[in-house]
Scaffold this motif. Structure first.
Motif, PDB file in Angstrom:
ATOM      1  N   LEU A  90     -19.613 -13.226 -22.940  1.00 15.83           N
ATOM      2  CA  LEU A  90     -18.234 -13.697 -23.066  1.00 15.83           C
ATOM      3  C   LEU A  90     -18.100 -15.124 -22.558  1.00 15.83           C
ATOM      4  N   LEU A  91     -18.788 -15.407 -21.467  1.00 18.38           N
ATOM      5  CA  LEU A  91     -18.741 -16.743 -20.885  1.00 18.38           C
ATOM      6  C   LEU A  91     -19.263 -17.794 -21.867  1.00 18.38           C
ATOM      7  N   VAL A  92     -20.410 -17.522 -22.464  1.00 21.04           N
ATOM      8  CA  VAL A  92     -20.994 -18.471 -23.417  1.00 21.04           C
ATOM      9  C   VAL A  92     -20.123 -18.578 -24.660  1.00 21.04           C
ATOM     10  N   LEU A  93     -19.530 -17.469 -25.070  1.00 15.31           N
ATOM     11  CA  LEU A  93     -18.636 -17.484 -26.230  1.00 15.31           C
ATOM     12  C   LEU A  93     -17.463 -18.427 -26.008  1.00 15.31           C
ATOM     13  N   VAL A  94     -16.930 -18.435 -24.800  1.00 14.43           N
ATOM     14  CA  VAL A  94     -15.804 -19.307 -24.470  1.00 14.43           C
ATOM     15  C   VAL A  94     -16.268 -20.758 -24.320  1.00 14.43           C
ATOM     16  N   VAL A  95     -17.361 -20.946 -23.602  1.00  8.61           N
ATOM     17  CA  VAL A  95     -17.820 -22.304 -23.292  1.00  8.61           C
ATOM     18  C   VAL A  95     -18.277 -23.045 -24.545  1.00  8.61           C
ATOM     19  N   ARG A  96     -18.939 -22.366 -25.451  1.00  3.43           N
ATOM     20  CA  ARG A  96     -19.538 -23.043 -26.601  1.00  3.43           C
ATOM     21  C   ARG A  96     -18.508 -23.693 -27.516  1.00  3.43           C
ATOM     22  N   SER A  97     -17.266 -23.221 -27.452  1.00  2.00           N
ATOM     23  CA  SER A  97     -16.235 -23.785 -28.315  1.00  2.00           C
ATOM     24  C   SER A  97     -15.720 -25.121 -27.804  1.00  2.00           C
ATOM     25  N   THR A  98     -15.962 -25.415 -26.529  1.00  2.00           N
ATOM     26  CA  THR A  98     -15.411 -26.654 -25.958  1.00  2.00           C
ATOM     27  C   THR A  98     -16.447 -27.516 -25.248  1.00  2.00           C
ATOM     28  N   ALA A  99     -17.654 -26.992 -25.015  1.00  2.00           N
ATOM     29  CA  ALA A  99     -18.640 -27.741 -24.221  1.00  2.00           C
ATOM     30  C   ALA A  99     -20.033 -27.497 -24.777  1.00  2.00           C
ATOM     31  N   ASP A 100     -21.050 -27.937 -24.029  1.00  2.00           N
ATOM     32  CA  ASP A 100     -22.421 -27.864 -24.523  1.00  2.00           C
ATOM     33  C   ASP A 100     -23.256 -26.883 -23.714  1.00  2.00           C
TER      34      ASP A 100
END
Length: 393
Positions: A130-140
């Motif tokens: 879930l964390l990576v799913l959220v982060v990948r939309s706005t960061a690297d």
């Protein structure tokens, strides 16, 4: 431990796309983690004082968190290999410490409770996805590693105060304790079980490492991370669920069923593709990989083969090391061939489990005491996914 060990899987596609990490190098990083896990597991078996020390637990929590935070600070593959190796060692020692604590302090509590506690591994997988799913939309990819380190640090706070397993008390031997009740020789059944569980280590880890990347080859990017969340969610209740089923059906039958279901789940993204197949694959894989471990270790304990759990854990860990290595030659054209290989290996593991069923001794004598019927393993026994029981074996 679920975050520190498994967050690499959803971050791997980001590192491929943004850093240019090759498929072979990605497999090498996975292997380094599994080698570290084997080292940590062996240390926990032969140096049990390590996993009864609160200082060691806290040191491992720090090492695991720092290893995550250090990943984005470099682009050197050699450093990444060292960091994932350290994360593997720390993960194994944390798990064995937690398992020993649960199995000792919850011995007089409801049997399903330790099973739910071991679902924390699945919760870590779900949270990391879930964390990576959220982060990948706005960061690297770097932000994903930093965020996972922050999550691990938060989870380390309550983990900091986990009580260690008490050291075993010396028990004076008595003449009656030396008597051994004769029974069936378990060698041929244990050989089949060992082969099945080692093969499962190979097949499961190929899927566990490359499932997200394989799904993202033929589906929108968010589906891969979303599928990893489903893997974790399905894994949370699986230990308690398979422990409950073990009271109704024999463990060899359940082991065969779990392996067959897992093989189908692993093959789905490669053979069918699409969103529905990806999500179903995630559920089937998540619901079975911890269940297979609980059933295999409980079966080994039932057979009373010397050092059964330690041997099974070693075979499983070696399988995890071999998995990415044997899959690497197939990664030149993507991940689907690797998933097919993993499914075939798990099917062979299921065939070995089928051999285990032939004449299986459901009634094994307890040393020094005749046993009239085979007692189902407690939830606490079934909940141990790795090496905790090896210390008492």
């Amino acid at each position: 431990m679920g975050v520190g060990r498994f967050v690499y899987t959803p971050i791997l596609p980001l590192m491929h796309a943004q850093v240019g990490l090759s498929a072979g190098a990605g497999a090498d990083l996975a292997t380094a983690n599994y080698v570290g896990y084997l080292v940590g597991a062996i240390a926990g078996i032969f140096l049990p004082q390590l996993v009864r020390s609160s200082a060691v637990l806290r040191g491992c929590l720090v090492v695991l968190t720092v290893s995550l935070a250090a990943m984005p600070m470099t682009h050197a593959t050699a450093v990444w290999l060292l960091l994932r190796l350290c994360a593997g060692v720390a993960s194994a020692l944390i798990f064995v410490f937690a398992a020993g604590s649960l199995l000792s302090h919850l011995r007089d509590h409801p049997a399903h409770l330790p099973g739910w506690a071991f679902g924390g591994v699945g919760a870590g997988i779900a949270l990391s996805g879930l964390l990576v799913l959220v982060v990948r939309s706005t960061a690297d990819w770097q932000a994903a590693w930093y965020a996972s380190a922050g999550l691990a640090a938060l989870l380390a706070i309550p983990s900091w105060f986990l009580r260690p397993e008490p050291a075993p008390r010396a028990v004076a031997s008595t003449p009656g304790a030396q008597r051994q009740t004769t029974g069936p020789r378990p060698h041929r059944w244990f050989t089949a079980l060992f082969a099945s569980y080692t093969l499962e280590g190979i097949g499961y880890i190929i899927a566990g490492t490359f499932l997200v990347a394989a799904i993202e080859q033929s589906s929108p990017g968010w589906i891969g991370s979303g599928a990893w969340v489903l893997v974790g969610l399905a894994a949370i209740p699986s230990s308690a669920l398979w422990a409950g089923l073990g009271r109704r059906w024999s463990r060899p039958d359940l082991l065969l069923a779990a392996l067959a279901v897992q093989a189908v789940g692993i093959a789905l993204p490669a053979l069918i593709g699409g969103v529905a197949a990806a999500l179903l694959s995630a559920v089937l894989f998540g619901a079975t990989f911890i269940g297979v471990s609980t059933l295999a270790l409980a079966t080994g304990a039932h057979l009373r083969f010397p050092r059964a759990v330690a041997l099974l854990t070693a075979g499983y860990s070696v399988g995890q090391i071999l998995g990415p290595l044997v899959a690497t030659p197939l990664l030149r054209h993507g991940y689907h061939q690797a998933l097919i290989l993993a499914a075939v290996v798990v099917l062979v593991a299921a065939l070995a489990a089928a051999l285990l069923r032939i004449g299986f001794p459901h009634h094994m004598p307890t040393p020094g005491h005749p046993v009239l019927r085979s007692e189902p393993a407690s939830g606490a026994q079934l909940a141990s996914v790795d090496t905790a029981e090896a210390q008492a074996d």
